[in-house]
Design a protein around this motif. Sequence first.
Motif, PDB file in Angstrom:
ATOM      1  N   GLU A 109      35.554  38.847  34.134  1.00 18.44           N
ATOM      2  CA  GLU A 109      36.104  40.011  34.892  1.00 18.44           C
ATOM      3  C   GLU A 109      36.141  38.956  36.568  1.00 18.44           C
ATOM      4  O   GLU A 109      37.569  39.687  37.518  1.00 18.44           O
ATOM      5  N   GLY A 110      35.297  38.446  37.313  1.00 17.06           N
ATOM      6  CA  GLY A 110      35.691  37.669  38.370  1.00 17.06           C
ATOM      7  C   GLY A 110      36.548  36.136  38.393  1.00 17.06           C
ATOM      8  O   GLY A 110      37.111  35.647  37.565  1.00 17.06           O
ATOM      9  N   PRO A 111      36.387  35.705  39.263  1.00 18.72           N
ATOM     10  CA  PRO A 111      37.804  34.675  40.118  1.00 18.72           C
ATOM     11  C   PRO A 111      37.371  33.222  39.092  1.00 18.72           C
ATOM     12  O   PRO A 111      36.240  33.412  39.151  1.00 18.72           O
ATOM     13  N   THR A 112      38.174  32.916  38.887  1.00 11.61           N
ATOM     14  CA  THR A 112      38.582  32.006  37.924  1.00 11.61           C
ATOM     15  C   THR A 112      36.999  30.820  38.600  1.00 11.61           C
ATOM     16  O   THR A 112      36.508  29.791  37.632  1.00 11.61           O
ATOM     17  N   PRO A 113      37.137  30.609  39.605  1.00  5.69           N
ATOM     18  CA  PRO A 113      36.508  29.695  40.110  1.00  5.69           C
ATOM     19  C   PRO A 113      34.830  29.684  40.016  1.00  5.69           C
ATOM     20  O   PRO A 113      34.297  28.491  40.084  1.00  5.69           O
ATOM     21  N   ILE A 114      34.546  31.150  39.920  1.00  6.83           N
ATOM     22  CA  ILE A 114      32.663  31.077  39.764  1.00  6.83           C
ATOM     23  C   ILE A 114      32.575  31.187  38.452  1.00  6.83           C
ATOM     24  O   ILE A 114      31.636  31.450  37.132  1.00  6.83           O
ATOM     25  N   SER A 115      33.795  31.338  37.382  1.00 10.46           N
ATOM     26  CA  SER A 115      33.386  31.041  35.669  1.00 10.46           C
ATOM     27  C   SER A 115      32.788  29.183  35.655  1.00 10.46           C
ATOM     28  O   SER A 115      32.613  29.465  34.777  1.00 10.46           O
TER      29      SER A 115
END
Length: 695
Positions: free
Chosen positions: A259-265
Amino acid sequence: MAGQTLNPYLLLAVPLAPLAGSAIAGLLGTKFFGNVVGRKVSTTACILGVLIALIISVQTLMLVNGGYSFNDTIYTWMTVGTLKMQVGFQIDALSAMMMCVVTFVSLMVHIYTIGYMAEDEGYNRFFSYISLFTFSMLMLVMANNFLQLFFGWEAVGLVSYLLIGFWYTRPTAIFANMKAFLVNRVGDFGFILGIGLLLAYGGSLDYQEIFAKKEALATMQVAATGWPLLTAACICLFIGAMGKSAQFPLHVWLPDSMEGPTPISALIHAATMVTAGIFMVSRMSPLFELSDTALSFVLVIGSITALFMGFLGIIQNDIKRVVAYSTLSQLGYMTVALGSSAYSVAVFHLMTHAFFKALLFLGAGSVIIGMHHDQDIRNMGGLRKYMPITWITSLLGSLALIGTPFFSGFYSKDSIIEAVHETHLWGAGFANFAVLAGVFVTAFYSFRMYFLVFHGKERFGQPHAHDAHAKHDAKHDAHDAHGHDDQDAHDDHAHHGLAPGQKPHESPFVVWFPLVMLAIPSVVIGYLTIGPMLFGDFFKGVITVGENHKAMELLSEEFHGPLAMAIHSLSSLPLWLAIGGVASAYYCYMINPRVPAWCFKHFHAVHTLLENKYYMDKFNDVVFSGGARLIGNGLWNVGDKGLIDGLVVNGSAKLVGWFSSVVRTAQTGYIYHYAFVMILGVLATLMYFFPFWHA
């Protein structure tokens, strides 16, 4: 040069530089403090901080290779009796390698964020969080004692909570970050118990002091239980790793954290936070080697995770969730290597995986940008000609993931499979099957996603039944999570998709440049480093392997160089399993799409089981959440209402009322009644103090 000490001030700059960037962006660049500096200053401060950390980390790794090291206290926080609580660094091959991986991937994520988050009003806040996360992870990997390890451990958990719930107006994001936080607290409870056991019986928080006493600790038992101390301590420490590194059954937080923004994935779920558990167990190898029970436990948990989390990737349609389940599976592989006493192989796979998995996550983000925030792979297809850089880098990442010869993932993954084959611990048979079956599963779901996204018929820019179905699923999930429907579950950051006639486009330079930079090590790093890292002196004196655990020794005898290893693999089972997985995916999704439809129809029960993630969330909700609610209701009804309100508060009031009603009858208002009582009182006093009947 051998034996020389590194400069502590330079080492201190490694975590402090990202912290300074985080402070500038977070304090001066947000609305809360008046937004004193703009985006440009915040971006520059954070990227410069991580760049400084990377440069010093690379220099440190080179010096460590030349014989330098560092293990000393930087700051003493407090002394309690003989116990010293300190901040200190232990810089050796393991920590120096981790520093380089963390800072390099973090730098690529920082650059990528400039493009990905350009239109988000929380831009500066996001930069502040990812720099703070980098600081926390560096403090964890550089620690020389359990106190600092625990500080970094909890700090990455806290910042991941902030990052997963970055879009805090979305109920699904808030539910996901709370879930991640609570599940990690379960693991951390075991982690702190393990640290407590070592402190109680070893009398120190310093790694080297505990390791020096390991033979004595191996003979001890936990008081009043009879459990071997090191077995109990190592299993407790590994429970912490199960939470942080998302091992079954504490894996449930990681897929929802998409659910978080892709960069933190890419940052959290590929290169840093989820690998903290793998790093910690490798650092604790002198202790784990003295407990075969703990190693078997690690081996079995890793095997379950590697195989069964891979199955879940097969039925996912959200591009980020496919990669998320891939991460779970690969973390299982690393854990299997730890259980096989092949710690250096686990760390080697940690390093190679960091590069190609960060590449796949960022590639998925690039696709999401090109698709105008549509994440459903069923709505894609044919993106190869519109997004050539994203296509080729994603292909390279996928080839590395499935273990294609000469790619980085091949060397680390095949080494894990060989190490498991050579081990004889309890559970090794199942582990051997799991890692081999996992090769086919990984290849199948990886190239299912690849073919559906980049090849075949273009399915974007038109209405799809999937859209309504996906929205229904998302609304249903929101209802399950919160007990009510939430109309705002899809806001500006949710699935938009391309309008009819619109075409995807290649992402801007700041987005595709990190993809290219991550693709390079994804291809070559394994070939270049397998020799020194696994069979050379790179980890000498850092990782301990007991004499009775022969896996690495047998691997060393069979290794004749990276080229020979790749050529030998042409006749090995793992390669053909991987080829079979790719071929099956191609046939099912490019040539004959009726096969998946037939499987769905005839194996609907299996599909339902996988779609519900083995009902682990429902089990947790019924058993743990339901149990907590039951206990809470019991405490409220019995404890709060019955005992406190009923007995103590209301009961005392009723007692006073009853006593008052009794005493009130004596208050007649007649003087002779009061005089009579006074005379009785005087007589009683005289009789008590002057008992004349004894005279």
